[in-house]
Design an enzyme around this catalytic site. Structure first.
Site, PDB file in Angstrom:
ATOM      1  N   ASP A 148       4.455   2.480   0.287  1.00  0.00           N
ATOM      2  CA  ASP A 148       3.423   2.852   1.261  1.00  0.00           C
ATOM      3  C   ASP A 148       3.548   4.295   1.760  1.00  0.00           C
ATOM      4  O   ASP A 148       2.548   4.959   1.965  1.00  0.00           O
ATOM      5  CB  ASP A 148       3.457   1.893   2.457  1.00  0.00           C
ATOM      6  CG  ASP A 148       2.202   1.976   3.326  1.00  0.00           C
ATOM      7  OD1 ASP A 148       1.088   2.044   2.757  1.00  0.00           O
ATOM      8  OD2 ASP A 148       2.321   1.984   4.556  1.00  0.00           O
ATOM      9  N   ALA A 177      -4.369 -10.512   5.616  1.00  0.00           N
ATOM     10  CA  ALA A 177      -3.113 -11.248   5.809  1.00  0.00           C
ATOM     11  C   ALA A 177      -2.003 -10.492   5.101  1.00  0.00           C
ATOM     12  O   ALA A 177      -2.235  -9.904   4.036  1.00  0.00           O
ATOM     13  CB  ALA A 177      -3.245 -12.650   5.227  1.00  0.00           C
ATOM     14  N   ARG A 178      -0.804 -10.500   5.680  1.00  0.00           N
ATOM     15  CA  ARG A 178       0.269  -9.678   5.099  1.00  0.00           C
ATOM     16  C   ARG A 178       1.598 -10.402   5.091  1.00  0.00           C
ATOM     17  O   ARG A 178       1.792 -11.397   5.785  1.00  0.00           O
ATOM     18  CB  ARG A 178       0.391  -8.356   5.853  1.00  0.00           C
ATOM     19  CG  ARG A 178      -0.865  -7.492   5.654  1.00  0.00           C
ATOM     20  CD  ARG A 178      -0.662  -6.046   5.972  1.00  0.00           C
ATOM     21  NE  ARG A 178      -1.865  -5.287   5.681  1.00  0.00           N
ATOM     22  CZ  ARG A 178      -1.898  -4.188   4.918  1.00  0.00           C
ATOM     23  NH1 ARG A 178      -0.804  -3.719   4.374  1.00  0.00           N
ATOM     24  NH2 ARG A 178      -3.034  -3.561   4.704  1.00  0.00           N
ATOM     25  N   TYR A 227      -0.308  -6.133  16.220  1.00  0.00           N
ATOM     26  CA  TYR A 227      -0.424  -6.280  14.768  1.00  0.00           C
ATOM     27  C   TYR A 227      -0.071  -5.015  13.985  1.00  0.00           C
ATOM     28  O   TYR A 227      -0.568  -3.919  14.300  1.00  0.00           O
ATOM     29  CB  TYR A 227      -1.866  -6.682  14.398  1.00  0.00           C
ATOM     30  CG  TYR A 227      -1.961  -7.285  12.998  1.00  0.00           C
ATOM     31  CD1 TYR A 227      -1.779  -8.649  12.801  1.00  0.00           C
ATOM     32  CD2 TYR A 227      -2.202  -6.489  11.879  1.00  0.00           C
ATOM     33  CE1 TYR A 227      -1.833  -9.202  11.527  1.00  0.00           C
ATOM     34  CE2 TYR A 227      -2.257  -7.042  10.608  1.00  0.00           C
ATOM     35  CZ  TYR A 227      -2.072  -8.406  10.448  1.00  0.00           C
ATOM     36  OH  TYR A 227      -2.122  -8.957   9.185  1.00  0.00           O
ATOM     37  N   GLY A 228       0.719  -5.167  12.954  1.00  0.00           N
ATOM     38  CA  GLY A 228       0.928  -4.156  11.908  1.00  0.00           C
ATOM     39  C   GLY A 228       1.082  -2.742  12.423  1.00  0.00           C
ATOM     40  O   GLY A 228       1.844  -2.467  13.360  1.00  0.00           O
ATOM     41  N   GLU A 248      -1.919  -3.230 -16.771  1.00  0.00           N
ATOM     42  CA  GLU A 248      -2.556  -2.375 -17.783  1.00  0.00           C
ATOM     43  C   GLU A 248      -2.669  -0.920 -17.310  1.00  0.00           C
ATOM     44  O   GLU A 248      -2.891  -0.019 -18.116  1.00  0.00           O
ATOM     45  CB  GLU A 248      -3.944  -2.917 -18.172  1.00  0.00           C
ATOM     46  CG  GLU A 248      -3.956  -4.360 -18.669  1.00  0.00           C
ATOM     47  CD  GLU A 248      -3.167  -4.580 -19.960  1.00  0.00           C
ATOM     48  OE1 GLU A 248      -2.770  -3.575 -20.607  1.00  0.00           O
ATOM     49  OE2 GLU A 248      -2.930  -5.750 -20.308  1.00  0.00           O
ATOM     50  N   PHE A 281      -3.965  -3.458 -12.771  1.00  0.00           N
ATOM     51  CA  PHE A 281      -2.635  -4.052 -12.600  1.00  0.00           C
ATOM     52  C   PHE A 281      -1.673  -3.550 -13.701  1.00  0.00           C
ATOM     53  O   PHE A 281      -1.568  -2.342 -13.885  1.00  0.00           O
ATOM     54  CB  PHE A 281      -2.752  -5.573 -12.510  1.00  0.00           C
ATOM     55  CG  PHE A 281      -3.700  -5.972 -11.384  1.00  0.00           C
ATOM     56  CD1 PHE A 281      -3.279  -5.918 -10.070  1.00  0.00           C
ATOM     57  CD2 PHE A 281      -5.030  -6.337 -11.643  1.00  0.00           C
ATOM     58  CE1 PHE A 281      -4.142  -6.231  -9.020  1.00  0.00           C
ATOM     59  CE2 PHE A 281      -5.901  -6.649 -10.601  1.00  0.00           C
ATOM     60  CZ  PHE A 281      -5.449  -6.599  -9.292  1.00  0.00           C
ATOM     61  N   ARG A 325      -5.387  -2.649  11.710  1.00  0.00           N
ATOM     62  CA  ARG A 325      -5.350  -1.372  12.415  1.00  0.00           C
ATOM     63  C   ARG A 325      -6.716  -1.072  13.014  1.00  0.00           C
ATOM     64  O   ARG A 325      -7.744  -1.401  12.429  1.00  0.00           O
ATOM     65  CB  ARG A 325      -4.993  -0.241  11.447  1.00  0.00           C
ATOM     66  CG  ARG A 325      -3.518   0.017  11.298  1.00  0.00           C
ATOM     67  CD  ARG A 325      -3.276   1.289  10.518  1.00  0.00           C
ATOM     68  NE  ARG A 325      -3.892   1.254   9.213  1.00  0.00           N
ATOM     69  CZ  ARG A 325      -4.969   1.938   8.878  1.00  0.00           C
ATOM     70  NH1 ARG A 325      -5.573   2.737   9.742  1.00  0.00           N
ATOM     71  NH2 ARG A 325      -5.454   1.846   7.668  1.00  0.00           N
ATOM     72  N   CYS A 355      -5.718  -0.507  -1.472  1.00  0.00           N
ATOM     73  CA  CYS A 355      -6.307  -0.014  -2.719  1.00  0.00           C
ATOM     74  C   CYS A 355      -5.287   0.024  -3.859  1.00  0.00           C
ATOM     75  O   CYS A 355      -5.484   0.733  -4.847  1.00  0.00           O
ATOM     76  CB  CYS A 355      -6.915   1.364  -2.514  1.00  0.00           C
ATOM     77  SG  CYS A 355      -8.417   1.306  -1.519  1.00  0.00           S
ATOM     78  N   LYS A 383      -1.494   0.363  -3.798  1.00  0.00           N
ATOM     79  CA  LYS A 383      -0.179   1.011  -3.837  1.00  0.00           C
ATOM     80  C   LYS A 383       0.922  -0.003  -4.133  1.00  0.00           C
ATOM     81  O   LYS A 383       1.762   0.224  -4.999  1.00  0.00           O
ATOM     82  CB  LYS A 383       0.134   1.712  -2.503  1.00  0.00           C
ATOM     83  CG  LYS A 383      -0.621   3.012  -2.305  1.00  0.00           C
ATOM     84  CD  LYS A 383      -0.218   3.740  -1.027  1.00  0.00           C
ATOM     85  CE  LYS A 383      -0.453   2.922   0.221  1.00  0.00           C
ATOM     86  NZ  LYS A 383      -1.853   2.551   0.462  1.00  0.00           N
ATOM     87  N   THR A 384       0.920  -1.129  -3.398  1.00  0.00           N
ATOM     88  CA  THR A 384       1.981  -2.122  -3.592  1.00  0.00           C
ATOM     89  C   THR A 384       1.984  -2.614  -5.039  1.00  0.00           C
ATOM     90  O   THR A 384       3.035  -2.731  -5.663  1.00  0.00           O
ATOM     91  CB  THR A 384       1.786  -3.301  -2.615  1.00  0.00           C
ATOM     92  OG1 THR A 384       1.765  -2.767  -1.289  1.00  0.00           O
ATOM     93  CG2 THR A 384       2.904  -4.304  -2.732  1.00  0.00           C
ATOM     94  N   ASN A 385       0.796  -2.869  -5.564  1.00  0.00           N
ATOM     95  CA  ASN A 385       0.710  -3.350  -6.945  1.00  0.00           C
ATOM     96  C   ASN A 385       1.229  -2.320  -7.936  1.00  0.00           C
ATOM     97  O   ASN A 385       1.980  -2.654  -8.845  1.00  0.00           O
ATOM     98  CB  ASN A 385      -0.740  -3.704  -7.284  1.00  0.00           C
ATOM     99  CG  ASN A 385      -1.144  -5.025  -6.677  1.00  0.00           C
ATOM    100  OD1 ASN A 385      -0.697  -6.072  -7.112  1.00  0.00           O
ATOM    101  ND2 ASN A 385      -1.951  -4.969  -5.636  1.00  0.00           N
ATOM    102  N   LYS A 388       2.915   3.796  10.569  1.00  0.00           N
ATOM    103  CA  LYS A 388       1.836   4.795  10.548  1.00  0.00           C
ATOM    104  C   LYS A 388       1.993   5.827  11.668  1.00  0.00           C
ATOM    105  O   LYS A 388       1.737   7.011  11.469  1.00  0.00           O
ATOM    106  CB  LYS A 388       0.479   4.114  10.666  1.00  0.00           C
ATOM    107  CG  LYS A 388       0.237   3.023   9.647  1.00  0.00           C
ATOM    108  CD  LYS A 388       0.359   3.531   8.237  1.00  0.00           C
ATOM    109  CE  LYS A 388       0.106   2.400   7.249  1.00  0.00           C
ATOM    110  NZ  LYS A 388       0.162   2.837   5.869  1.00  0.00           N
ATOM    111  N   SER A 392      -5.668   2.422   2.249  1.00  0.00           N
ATOM    112  CA  SER A 392      -5.154   1.093   2.570  1.00  0.00           C
ATOM    113  C   SER A 392      -5.821   0.010   1.712  1.00  0.00           C
ATOM    114  O   SER A 392      -7.035   0.034   1.511  1.00  0.00           O
ATOM    115  CB  SER A 392      -5.404   0.812   4.049  1.00  0.00           C
ATOM    116  OG  SER A 392      -4.810   1.825   4.834  1.00  0.00           O
ATOM    117  N   HIS A 407       0.907   9.187   2.626  1.00  0.00           N
ATOM    118  CA  HIS A 407       0.581   7.770   2.417  1.00  0.00           C
ATOM    119  C   HIS A 407       0.681   7.474   0.920  1.00  0.00           C
ATOM    120  O   HIS A 407      -0.329   7.287   0.240  1.00  0.00           O
ATOM    121  CB  HIS A 407      -0.846   7.501   2.941  1.00  0.00           C
ATOM    122  CG  HIS A 407      -1.180   6.052   3.111  1.00  0.00           C
ATOM    123  ND1 HIS A 407      -2.478   5.585   3.019  1.00  0.00           N
ATOM    124  CD2 HIS A 407      -0.419   4.963   3.386  1.00  0.00           C
ATOM    125  CE1 HIS A 407      -2.490   4.277   3.228  1.00  0.00           C
ATOM    126  NE2 HIS A 407      -1.264   3.880   3.450  1.00  0.00           N
TER     127      HIS A 407
END
Ligand code: GTP
Ligand code: SPV
Ligand code: MN
Length: 612
Positions: free
Chosen positions: A305, A396-397, A227-228, A523, A521, A87, A280, A282-284, A236, A278, A256
């Site tokens: 997201d 990379a995504r 891209y993205g 934990e 993660f 972005r 940081c 969220k997906t995990n 977004k 971004s 977000h």
């Protein structure tokens, strides 16, 4: 609504199919075709056959590489132009009529001036290409929280990605009907082809890139990048920037945030929504697998997201995930950090800017501890472990459908949304900010979120690792003045009978040697457990000047040896000196926003100063 095209370009009638009954849509598509002068117009039906055909065409043109069918069925690799990898915040604009409405948190240009610029750039910009029309729904079709957009693009990669990320096609036109409302989203890679000119693998415009939002008109124009978030305009541009404006006007929230379900052993299920900048975590966090010692706790994913959140009749907040897939950061994703995600990526995935193995599979930094002996890097160059450069781009995504996720919550498409028990706000902070802190009430929570900061990541073009204020993790995404946004949050809280509790978290605090103090993660479940128990009124805490925090004995430590009492006290230390510096930064932020800053924020800061 468009400036007139210079050359008259006739769009044959039959190119707008009769089943498109929405007159506004027919008119807009015809206008855009006049302006951009594509060779063809193609209406996306959203079918699997259509997706497969587009992917085959992209394989033939070199835009996609088909991965090994046995190892990674129906999956592809795309390599973007090295100048088009993330972005671009400095090319993103909010063009409100009144500059002040966009606020100091957005780049602004007067709408007429921007329209003139875009009119020039878009004139003839699709020559030699196909113009794809993608009707899409953000949110389950027909949900009262969902909204419809239509993206026009000249990139088949965008079409394939939008089919994974949103709900697209004929079924959306059926819901739209003759007079339904949609957000027009116009995208071009900005690289017309002269007759006979050979295309490049990743077309984009080297000179001009613009990602533009018109708040009053609620329209989006994106030029020059493929891209993205620059190009998948449902994400977004619509679901955050335009939706945040709609949300303020209509009394809801567009954030977000990830959304996850947590069920204690034998207990009632809770949902929490968490905002992180971004790349940081969220997906995990959204796909977290609890450690063995907390096995009885069940975690399920609603979104990773974006969250759209509306007050319900019962005085609680209800959230939906407006997306239908994930466009997630690949580097760092492994069996150890996110096994759920890896399982989702086994098939039907588009990878962008990862490395390619000799046997046609993918690799990225962190996937395995030892890298393969040889690879093709994200730019298509030979790579070995001693090449001295990363094999995958740091941003990379992967693009994958939510339905492939083993941790998906059974209610993820519930049109009414899921009730939210708590909001979490977290950034990447090496020092100062504790592992977890609970705000004393809604207003204090809004202050905590408004003043959060984070180190920048590779998700945006620019310098990585710089601490900046990122209120609500929305700095690049709030479509209007942050002062008005804070006030909107205060108003929403006042309207609720049971406002969610608000917490701050920081998984990224480090020791003097730069090592993370917290294992993170899975934990992180230990912190989530304390948060849920606070929501249920059964966990202990200690008051500090910045909010309530767990004592060592308030967290579950079974099965975790790496964090002893001493490490825990480093993780939760509130250093008065560092916090006084922090308060100076808060004051600086507030000064920038002062014309529209709610007085509650100033009072909260003064109280904190006294408490310290
Ligand atoms: P966007 O998709 O860009 O909005 O970001 P996201 O918040 O979904 O990012 P994601 O979860 O993909 O973040 C990936 C980065 O965060 C990687 O560098 C991970 O290693 C790191 N990360 C995620 N969770 C943790 C954690 O608990 N601890 C630490 N130290 N790093 C983490
Ligand atoms: C982010 O940067 O927060 C993302 C990726 O989620 S993008 O869609 O490119 O904005
Ligand atoms: Mn994001």
């Amino acid at each position: 609504m468009n400036p007139p095209a210079t050359a008259a370009h006739v769009v044959p009638d039959q190119e707008i199919p009769a089943y498109v009954t929405n007159e506004k849509l027919r008119q807009w598509v015809a206008e855009v075709a006049q302006l951009t002068q594509p060779d063809r117009i193609y209406w996306c039906d959203g079918s699997q056959q259509e997706y497969d055909r587009l992917c085959n065409e992209m394989v033939a043109s070199g835009m996609l590489i088909r991965l090994n069918q046995e190892k990674r069925p129906n999956s592809y690799l795309a390599r973007s132009d090295p100048d088009d990898v993330a972005r671009m915040e400095d090319r993103t604009f909010v063009c409100s009529r009144n500059k002040e409405d966009a606020g100091p948190n957005n780049n602004w240009v007067a709408p007429e001036e921007m329209k003139a610029t875009l009119g020039r750039l878009f004139t003839g910009c699709m020559r030699g290409r196909t113009m794809y029309v993608i009707p899409y729904s953000m949110g389950p079709l027909g949900s009262h929280i969902a909204h419809i957009g239509v993206e026009i693009t000249d990139s088949p990669y965008v079409v394939a990605s939008m089919r994974i990320m949103t709900r697209i096609g004929r079924k959306v036109l059926d819901v739209l009907g003759p007079d339904g409302y949609f957000v027009p989203c116009l995208h071009s890679v900005g690289m017309p082809l002269a007759p006979g000119q050979k295309d490049v693998v990743w077309p984009s415009n080297k000179e001009h890139k613009y990602i533009v939002h018109f708040p009053e008109e609620k329209s989006i124009w994106s030029f020059g990048s493929g891209y993205g978030g620059n190009a998948l305009l449902g994400k977004k541009c619509f679901a955050l920037r335009i939706a945040s404006i709609m949300a303020k006007e209509q009394g809801w929230l567009a954030e977000h945030m990830l959304i996850l379900g947590i069920q204690p052993p034998g207990g009632r299920k809770h949902y929490i929504a968490a905002a992180f900048p971004s790349a940081c975590g969220k997906t995990n966090l959204a796909m977290l697998i609890p450690p063995p010692a907390l096995k009885g706790w069940k975690v399920t994913t609603i979104g990773e997201d974006i969250a759209w959140i509306k007050p319900g009749k019962d005085g609680r907040l209800y959230a939906i995930n407006p997306e239908a897939g994930a466009f997630g950061v690949a580097p760092g994703t492994s069996e150890a950090t996110n096994a759920n995600c890896l399982a989702a990526l086994k098939s039907n995935t588009i990878f962008t800017n990862v490395a390619l193995t000799p046997d046609g599979d993918v690799w990225w930094e962190g996937l395995t501890q030892t890298p393969p002996r040889e690879l093709t890097d994200w730019q298509g160059k030979p790579w070995t472990p001693d090449s001295g450069r990363p094999a995958a781009h740091a941003n990379a995504r992967f693009t994958v459908a939510a339905s492939q996720l083993p941790s998906l919550d059974p209610d993820w498409e519930n049109p009414g949304g899921v009730p939210i028990s708590a909001f979490l706000f977290g950034g990447r902070r090496t020092t100062t900010v504790p592992l977890v802190v609970e705000a004393s009430d809604w207003t204090h929570g809004v202050y905590l979120a408004a003043t959060m900061a984070s180190e920048t990541t590779a998700a945006i073009v620019g310098k990585v690792g710089v601490v900046r204020r990122d209120p609500f993790a929305m700095l690049p995404f709030c479509g209007y003045h942050f002062g008005d946004y804070f006030r909107h949050w205060l108003n929403i809280g006042r309207s609720l009978e049971q406002p969610p509790r608000i917490f701050g978290v920081n998984w990224f605090r480090r020791d003097g040697n730069g090592k993370f103090l917290w294992p993170g993660f899975g934990e992180n479940m230990r912190v989530l457990k304390w948060i849920i128990e606070r929501c249920e009124g059964r966990a202990g805490a200690v008051q500090t000047p910045i909010g309530s925090m767990p004592r060592y004995e308030d967290l579950e430590w079974r099965g975790l040896d790496s964090v002893d009492r001493e490490t825990f006290s480093k993780l939760t230390a509130v250093d008065a000196g560092l916090w006084r510096d922090e308060l100076k930064d808060h004051a600086e932020l507030f000064d920038k926003l002062k014309s529209r800053l709610p007085s509650e924020m100033v009072r909260q800061r003064e109280e904190l100063e006294r408490a310290l």
